[in-house]
Design an enzyme around this catalytic site. Structure first.
Site, PDB file in Angstrom:
ATOM      1  N   TRP A 223     -10.379  11.445  -3.499  1.00 17.84           N
ATOM      2  CA  TRP A 223      -9.040  11.477  -2.907  1.00 17.84           C
ATOM      3  C   TRP A 223      -7.965  11.845  -3.918  1.00 17.84           C
ATOM      4  CZ3 TRP A 223      -9.296  11.507   2.138  1.00 17.84           C
ATOM      5  CH2 TRP A 223     -10.343  10.839   2.779  1.00 17.84           C
TER       6      TRP A 223
ATOM      7  N   ARG B  57      -6.771   2.946   3.052  1.00 19.23           N
ATOM      8  CA  ARG B  57      -7.419   1.635   2.966  1.00 19.23           C
ATOM      9  C   ARG B  57      -6.544   0.486   3.446  1.00 19.23           C
ATOM     10  NH1 ARG B  57      -9.837   4.077  -1.837  1.00 19.23           N
ATOM     11  NH2 ARG B  57     -12.092   3.766  -1.743  1.00 19.23           N
TER      12      ARG B  57
ATOM     13  N   TYR C  68       0.869  -1.186   0.000  1.00 20.74           N
ATOM     14  CA  TYR C  68       0.000   0.000   0.000  1.00 20.74           C
ATOM     15  C   TYR C  68       0.905   1.235   0.000  1.00 20.74           C
ATOM     16  CZ  TYR C  68      -4.113   2.899   0.996  1.00 20.74           C
ATOM     17  OH  TYR C  68      -5.116   3.822   0.901  1.00 20.74           O
TER      18      TYR C  68
HETATM   19  N1  VC3 Z   1      -6.705   8.876   1.543  1.00 21.49           N
HETATM   20  N2  VC3 Z   1     -10.912   4.518   3.630  1.00 21.49           N
HETATM   21  C1  VC3 Z   1     -10.706   5.098   2.469  1.00 21.49           C
HETATM   22  N3  VC3 Z   1     -11.929   3.678   3.499  1.00 21.49           N
HETATM   23  C2  VC3 Z   1      -7.692   7.929   1.771  1.00 21.49           C
HETATM   24  C3  VC3 Z   1     -11.613   4.599   1.574  1.00 21.49           C
HETATM   25  O1  VC3 Z   1      -6.262   9.076   0.380  1.00 21.49           O
HETATM   26  O2  VC3 Z   1      -6.253   9.547   2.494  1.00 21.49           O
HETATM   27  C4  VC3 Z   1      -9.675   6.072   2.229  1.00 21.49           C
HETATM   28  C5  VC3 Z   1     -12.371   3.687   2.231  1.00 21.49           C
HETATM   29  C6  VC3 Z   1      -8.185   7.164   0.727  1.00 21.49           C
HETATM   30  C7  VC3 Z   1      -8.186   7.768   3.055  1.00 21.49           C
HETATM   31  C8  VC3 Z   1      -9.170   6.231   0.955  1.00 21.49           C
HETATM   32  C9  VC3 Z   1      -9.182   6.822   3.284  1.00 21.49           C
END
Ligand code: VC3
Length: 199
Positions: free
Chosen positions: A104, A14, A8
């Site tokens: 995002w 996520r 990741y």
């Molecule tokens: N981000 N959490 C996400 N749950 C980011 C999606 O880029 O900071 C999530 C589903 C991206 C933060 C996705 C949380």
């Protein structure tokens, strides 16, 4: 024990639900964090072009919630009956649906700002009302012991609180649930030792 490698970005996002589950279950894994600059090279080689992925003895798993379910199967984090397991899945999907509505990856600051503000001020309050009612006076979201969806609530709300610090002002029970998750010894230890990132 299988060999586990999580791939990741260097953020919670996520990937964090998987890291919390490994921490709580005291399972060793490689927490591989890629640089944004390397992402374009990595993406085409993935089965669905998305991360996180979890490699288990060389088998590539994708979708964070599917991975969470897999890792918690037959553990105390799953939910204690099949009905409770479905309730866990339901609340997790509800949280995930909301988090996934944030753009995002949006590059244009004005578009991004407008969408984030709309979601945080117009959409979040209704979801928080529903979650608060669902939790009620219970100690955990589902059943009478902690499940991975309690972790996911703590993780998602931590991100939302970065964007909107007063998010839980009217929801002391939801705030207290965050504190209960953060106080679990294995989770407290992970929070203390993880790389600090904004999101
Ligand atoms: N981000 N959490 C996400 N749950 C980011 C999606 O880029 O900071 C999530 C589903 C991206 C933060 C996705 C949380």
């Amino acid at each position: 024990m299988p060999n586990y490698k999580l791939i990741y970005f260097n953020m919670r996002g996520r990937g964090e639900i998987i890291r919390y589950i490994f921490a709580y279950l005291n399972i060793e894994y490689e927490d591989h964090r890629i640089e944004q600059a390397d992402w374009p090279q990595i993406k085409p080689g993935l089965p669905f072009g998305k991360i996180p992925i979890l490699e288990v003895d060389g088998v590539t798993l994708h979708q964070s919630l599917a991975i969470a379910r897999y890792l918690t199967k037959n553990t105390e984090l799953a939910g204690s009956t099949e009905l409770e397991q479905c309730q866990v899945d339901g609340v997790a999907s509800t949280l995930d649906d909301f988090m996934s509505r944030f753009p995002w990856a949006e590059k244009k600051p004005d578009v991004r700002e407008q969408a984030f503000t709309q979601l945080l001020t117009q959409e979040a309050p209704g979801l928080l009302q529903d979650l608060d009612a669902y939790l009620g006076e219970k100690e955990w979201l589902v059943g009478d012991s902690v499940t991975w969806v309690d972790f996911y609530w703590e993780i998602c709300s931590s991100t939302l609180l970065v964007l909107q610090p007063d998010l839980l002002a009217g929801h002391p029970r939801l705030a207290a649930l965050r504190t209960r998750v953060q106080a679990l010894p294995a989770i407290a230890k992970w929070i203390q030792r993880r790389p600090p990132t904004r999101l």
